[in-house]
Scaffold this active site. Structure first.
Site, PDB file in Angstrom:
ATOM      1  N   ASP A  34       0.788  -1.239   0.000  1.00 38.86           N
ATOM      2  CA  ASP A  34       0.000   0.000   0.000  1.00 38.86           C
ATOM      3  C   ASP A  34       0.813   1.279   0.000  1.00 38.86           C
ATOM      4  O   ASP A  34       0.289   2.357   0.263  1.00 38.86           O
ATOM      5  CB  ASP A  34      -0.965   0.037   1.209  1.00 38.86           C
ATOM      6  CG  ASP A  34      -2.074  -0.980   1.071  1.00 38.86           C
ATOM      7  OD1 ASP A  34      -2.281  -1.465  -0.058  1.00 38.86           O
ATOM      8  OD2 ASP A  34      -2.722  -1.296   2.084  1.00 38.86           O
ATOM      9  N   HIS A 240      30.645   8.377  -4.047  1.00 39.33           N
ATOM     10  CA  HIS A 240      29.188   8.282  -3.926  1.00 39.33           C
ATOM     11  C   HIS A 240      28.754   7.968  -2.498  1.00 39.33           C
ATOM     12  O   HIS A 240      27.758   7.281  -2.279  1.00 39.33           O
ATOM     13  CB  HIS A 240      28.630   7.240  -4.907  1.00 39.33           C
ATOM     14  CG  HIS A 240      28.717   7.673  -6.341  1.00 39.33           C
ATOM     15  ND1 HIS A 240      28.568   6.814  -7.401  1.00 39.33           N
ATOM     16  CD2 HIS A 240      28.947   8.890  -6.886  1.00 39.33           C
ATOM     17  CE1 HIS A 240      28.704   7.490  -8.532  1.00 39.33           C
ATOM     18  NE2 HIS A 240      28.942   8.744  -8.243  1.00 39.33           N
ATOM     19  N   ASP A 257      27.388  17.424  -1.645  1.00 41.50           N
ATOM     20  CA  ASP A 257      26.962  17.401  -3.048  1.00 41.50           C
ATOM     21  C   ASP A 257      25.457  17.212  -3.018  1.00 41.50           C
ATOM     22  O   ASP A 257      24.974  16.121  -2.702  1.00 41.50           O
ATOM     23  CB  ASP A 257      27.670  16.248  -3.773  1.00 41.50           C
ATOM     24  CG  ASP A 257      27.361  16.203  -5.266  1.00 41.50           C
ATOM     25  OD1 ASP A 257      26.383  16.843  -5.700  1.00 41.50           O
ATOM     26  OD2 ASP A 257      28.098  15.508  -5.994  1.00 41.50           O
ATOM     27  N   ASP A 268      22.615  20.683  -9.316  1.00 43.02           N
ATOM     28  CA  ASP A 268      23.630  19.721  -8.855  1.00 43.02           C
ATOM     29  C   ASP A 268      24.854  20.529  -8.415  1.00 43.02           C
ATOM     30  O   ASP A 268      25.645  20.945  -9.257  1.00 43.02           O
ATOM     31  CB  ASP A 268      23.959  18.774 -10.026  1.00 43.02           C
ATOM     32  CG  ASP A 268      25.007  17.734  -9.673  1.00 43.02           C
ATOM     33  OD1 ASP A 268      25.395  17.639  -8.493  1.00 43.02           O
ATOM     34  OD2 ASP A 268      25.444  17.017 -10.602  1.00 43.02           O
ATOM     35  N   HIS A 351      37.420  11.181 -11.797  1.00 42.47           N
ATOM     36  CA  HIS A 351      36.126  11.321 -12.489  1.00 42.47           C
ATOM     37  C   HIS A 351      36.199  12.442 -13.524  1.00 42.47           C
ATOM     38  O   HIS A 351      37.173  13.194 -13.581  1.00 42.47           O
ATOM     39  CB  HIS A 351      34.988  11.539 -11.482  1.00 42.47           C
ATOM     40  CG  HIS A 351      35.105  12.767 -10.610  1.00 42.47           C
ATOM     41  ND1 HIS A 351      34.866  14.036 -11.081  1.00 42.47           N
ATOM     42  CD2 HIS A 351      35.418  12.900  -9.296  1.00 42.47           C
ATOM     43  CE1 HIS A 351      35.008  14.896 -10.087  1.00 42.47           C
ATOM     44  NE2 HIS A 351      35.361  14.241  -8.989  1.00 42.47           N
ATOM     45  N   HIS A 355      28.955  16.983 -16.595  1.00 41.10           N
ATOM     46  CA  HIS A 355      27.973  16.223 -17.386  1.00 41.10           C
ATOM     47  C   HIS A 355      26.857  17.169 -17.771  1.00 41.10           C
ATOM     48  O   HIS A 355      26.694  18.237 -17.163  1.00 41.10           O
ATOM     49  CB  HIS A 355      27.429  15.038 -16.565  1.00 41.10           C
ATOM     50  CG  HIS A 355      27.001  15.420 -15.180  1.00 41.10           C
ATOM     51  ND1 HIS A 355      25.765  15.939 -14.902  1.00 41.10           N
ATOM     52  CD2 HIS A 355      27.659  15.392 -13.984  1.00 41.10           C
ATOM     53  CE1 HIS A 355      25.667  16.191 -13.602  1.00 41.10           C
ATOM     54  NE2 HIS A 355      26.811  15.891 -13.010  1.00 41.10           N
ATOM     55  N   HIS A 362      21.991  13.704 -14.557  1.00 40.84           N
ATOM     56  CA  HIS A 362      22.920  13.376 -15.645  1.00 40.84           C
ATOM     57  C   HIS A 362      22.042  13.358 -16.893  1.00 40.84           C
ATOM     58  O   HIS A 362      21.427  12.354 -17.215  1.00 40.84           O
ATOM     59  CB  HIS A 362      23.602  12.027 -15.419  1.00 40.84           C
ATOM     60  CG  HIS A 362      24.628  12.083 -14.320  1.00 40.84           C
ATOM     61  ND1 HIS A 362      25.562  11.107 -14.110  1.00 40.84           N
ATOM     62  CD2 HIS A 362      24.892  13.035 -13.381  1.00 40.84           C
ATOM     63  CE1 HIS A 362      26.339  11.441 -13.085  1.00 40.84           C
ATOM     64  NE2 HIS A 362      25.940  12.601 -12.619  1.00 40.84           N
ATOM     65  N   TYR A 393      41.053  14.073  -4.280  1.00 40.05           N
ATOM     66  CA  TYR A 393      40.719  13.114  -3.215  1.00 40.05           C
ATOM     67  C   TYR A 393      42.011  12.407  -2.822  1.00 40.05           C
ATOM     68  O   TYR A 393      42.585  11.684  -3.646  1.00 40.05           O
ATOM     69  CB  TYR A 393      39.668  12.102  -3.714  1.00 40.05           C
ATOM     70  CG  TYR A 393      38.527  12.797  -4.417  1.00 40.05           C
ATOM     71  CD1 TYR A 393      37.445  13.309  -3.707  1.00 40.05           C
ATOM     72  CD2 TYR A 393      38.559  13.005  -5.806  1.00 40.05           C
ATOM     73  CE1 TYR A 393      36.415  13.989  -4.364  1.00 40.05           C
ATOM     74  CE2 TYR A 393      37.549  13.692  -6.463  1.00 40.05           C
ATOM     75  CZ  TYR A 393      36.475  14.181  -5.742  1.00 40.05           C
ATOM     76  OH  TYR A 393      35.481  14.871  -6.389  1.00 40.05           O
ATOM     77  N   ARG A 410      35.595  18.771  -3.635  1.00 45.05           N
ATOM     78  CA  ARG A 410      35.009  18.960  -4.967  1.00 45.05           C
ATOM     79  C   ARG A 410      34.265  20.287  -4.946  1.00 45.05           C
ATOM     80  O   ARG A 410      33.700  20.676  -3.910  1.00 45.05           O
ATOM     81  CB  ARG A 410      34.053  17.804  -5.320  1.00 45.05           C
ATOM     82  CG  ARG A 410      33.402  17.952  -6.680  1.00 45.05           C
ATOM     83  CD  ARG A 410      32.771  16.643  -7.224  1.00 45.05           C
ATOM     84  NE  ARG A 410      31.674  16.137  -6.434  1.00 45.05           N
ATOM     85  CZ  ARG A 410      31.750  15.109  -5.610  1.00 45.05           C
ATOM     86  NH1 ARG A 410      32.887  14.449  -5.465  1.00 45.05           N
ATOM     87  NH2 ARG A 410      30.694  14.717  -4.923  1.00 45.05           N
ATOM     88  N   GLU A 412      31.455  22.204  -7.373  1.00 50.12           N
ATOM     89  CA  GLU A 412      30.586  21.928  -8.532  1.00 50.12           C
ATOM     90  C   GLU A 412      29.564  23.040  -8.730  1.00 50.12           C
ATOM     91  O   GLU A 412      28.835  23.388  -7.804  1.00 50.12           O
ATOM     92  CB  GLU A 412      29.860  20.591  -8.323  1.00 50.12           C
ATOM     93  CG  GLU A 412      28.859  20.270  -9.424  1.00 50.12           C
ATOM     94  CD  GLU A 412      28.239  18.887  -9.293  1.00 50.12           C
ATOM     95  OE1 GLU A 412      28.127  18.370  -8.163  1.00 50.12           O
ATOM     96  OE2 GLU A 412      27.858  18.320 -10.338  1.00 50.12           O
TER      97      GLU A 412
END
Ligand code: GLY
Ligand code: MN
Ligand code: MN
Length: 443
Positions: A34, A240, A257, A268, A351, A355, A362, A393, A410, A412
């Site tokens: 439910d 992550h 992030d 982002d 990385h 993106h 993404h 890192y 980082r 961003e």
């Protein structure tokens, strides 16, 4: 004409004459009995319709000769009892008027109508291999059309991948999309400010996450755009990380992030700051290196220049810094060009620098020019939206200076390419050492 109708018209114009495209929205997903996961429509479907209800399918028929293009929506019927439990639903008649499609029918009629709509049609566009259930449904329609062969009906001779066309369209954001993206980025930037203001050594990461979520929702964002990362100390080196359950310690950096989704458009943003409000010397050295890398990457955003220049600009600055700060041994690696050629930076930067960003965090769209020989990186064009997110890192290691151990950084931002270069949407979140320390000193 609404932006959605204009997109349908553009898609229809890029299809074979008389061909049919069919696109379903996302299904609802049960969490347990439910209780469903919060519903989120399919981004491609929303892009073409603006319609947010589940159990909906768009059919688009391309113009042929004097017959103009047509759009048909299949959706849930009005249902008084279900509306008492779950809330308003448009029903076909109201949906047709509100969303500007030519025709609308109950979703229960889809299979029967598709067998008719696909008769004598040259090609069918749909999302191949996207959902096994939908692939099976399409196969059922094609069989139903072929079953009419004796009466002279022909089935589509070709099936084509619809998403390839939509991915390219979504890459360039129109004015209404750019305005929503600015709103999403502004809300998220405010959430980062709020988290910086709230931060105190000893707080748990989830307490900072709560500040972000509160600010998103308070400003009308419907969802986080992805699971927020609130990583203190060594956890910032886990790309992550999402446990967000550790207690911060005096002297830690916190990497956040987090972005929100506002009216279906994502932001982002990453900021990294000292939980006690003051960067240590080693933290500052690495932070300012990442910031210089980000500035170089932003400078590389110029219409006509290849997308890959953005990453390469950041990499070059980071590689120089790694040599200067002795993260990489100059005697071993020689000069920057060699570091880049040998990819010696990868233990510290593993990385990409960004993106596409849009309805999805993404976002869709190729990063390469698929029509050119060798598929080179594609040129940037006004209206493209992307993130710029270099980092560094540093895990403990035998030849790694100890003062940098367990620092993860980082930075961003969200950017739209315009005629003169990068327009930063997320500038509301402080970024220089001085801006961050000043804001945190005023707590
Ligand atoms: N937040 C996901 C990313 O930065 O790509
Ligand atoms: Mn990102
Ligand atoms: Mn991010």
């Amino acid at each position: 004409m609404t932006a959605y109708a204009a997109r349908r018209a553009r898609l229809a114009a890029s299809m074979e004459p008389g061909a049919v495209a069919v696109l379903a929205t996302s299904p609802e997903v049960a969490r347990n009995s439910d209780s469903d996961y919060p519903y989120r429509h399919d981004s491609h479907f929303y892009y073409l319709t603006g319609f947010m209800e589940p159990e909906s399918v768009l059919v688009l028929i391309a113009a042929q000769g004097d017959t103009p293009a047509r759009s048909i929506l299949f959706c849930r019927e009005k249902n008084v009892e279900r509306e008492i439990w779950d809330g308003f639903r448009y029903g076909p008649a109201a949906a047709r008027d509100a969303f500007g499609v030519d025709e609308a029918y109950p979703i229960g009629e889809l299979d029967a109508q598709m067998a008719r709509l696909l008769a004598d049609v040259p090609a069918l566009y749909y999302a191949h291999a996207h959902s096994a259930a939908f692939d099976a449904q399409v196969a059922g329609w094609l069989k139903a059309v072929r079953a009419q062969a004796r009466s002279g009906v022909t089935a589509p001779a070709r099936t084509k991948h619809l998403l390839a066309l939509l991915d390219e369209m979504r890459l360039i954001k129109d004015e209404s999309e750019q305005a929503l993206m600015l709103r999403a980025a502004t809300i998220a930037a405010g959430a980062h400010v709020r988290a910086m203001r709230a931060a105190r050594p000893g707080m748990f990461e989830y307490e900072l996450e709560a500040e972000l979520l509160y600010e998103f929702r308070r400003k009308g964002a419907q969802f986080p755009a992805y699971t927020p990362i609130v990583a203190s100390g060594a956890s910032a080196c886990i790309l992550h990380y999402s446990a967000n359950n550790a207690q911060t310690r005096d002297g830690d950096l916190v990497l956040i992030d987090a972005g929100c989704e506002f009216d279906s458009y994502a932001s982002d943003i990453t900021r990294t700051f000292p939980v006690n409000g003051r960067f240590s010397e080693p933290q500052k050295l690495l932070y300012e290196l990442v910031l210089r890398a980000q500035e170089a990457a932003l400078q590389a955003i110029v219409p006509g220049r290849p997308y890959s220049d953005v990453h390469e600009a950041a990499l070059r600055v980071l590689a120089e810094g790694m040599l200067d700060l002795r993260l990489l041994d100059r005697a071993t690696w020689g000069n920057v060009d060699n570091v880049l050629a040998e990819r010696a930076y990868t233990p510290f930067y593993m990385h990409g620098t960004g993106h596409w960003l849009g309805l999805d965090v993404h976002d869709t769209g190729s990063y390469r020019d698929l029509n050119a020989a060798g598929k080179p990186s594609r040129p940037l064009l006004a209206g493209m939206a992307l993130t710029v997110e270099p980092g560094i890192y540093v895990r403990p290691g035998p030849n790694v200076p100890e003062r940098f151990w367990n620092i993860g950084i980082r930075i961003e931002d969200d950017v739209i390419v315009d005629a003169s270069g990068a327009r930063v949407l997320s500038g509301g979140a402080p970024k220089t050492v001085q801006e961050i320390e000043t804001l945190m000193a005023e707590r």
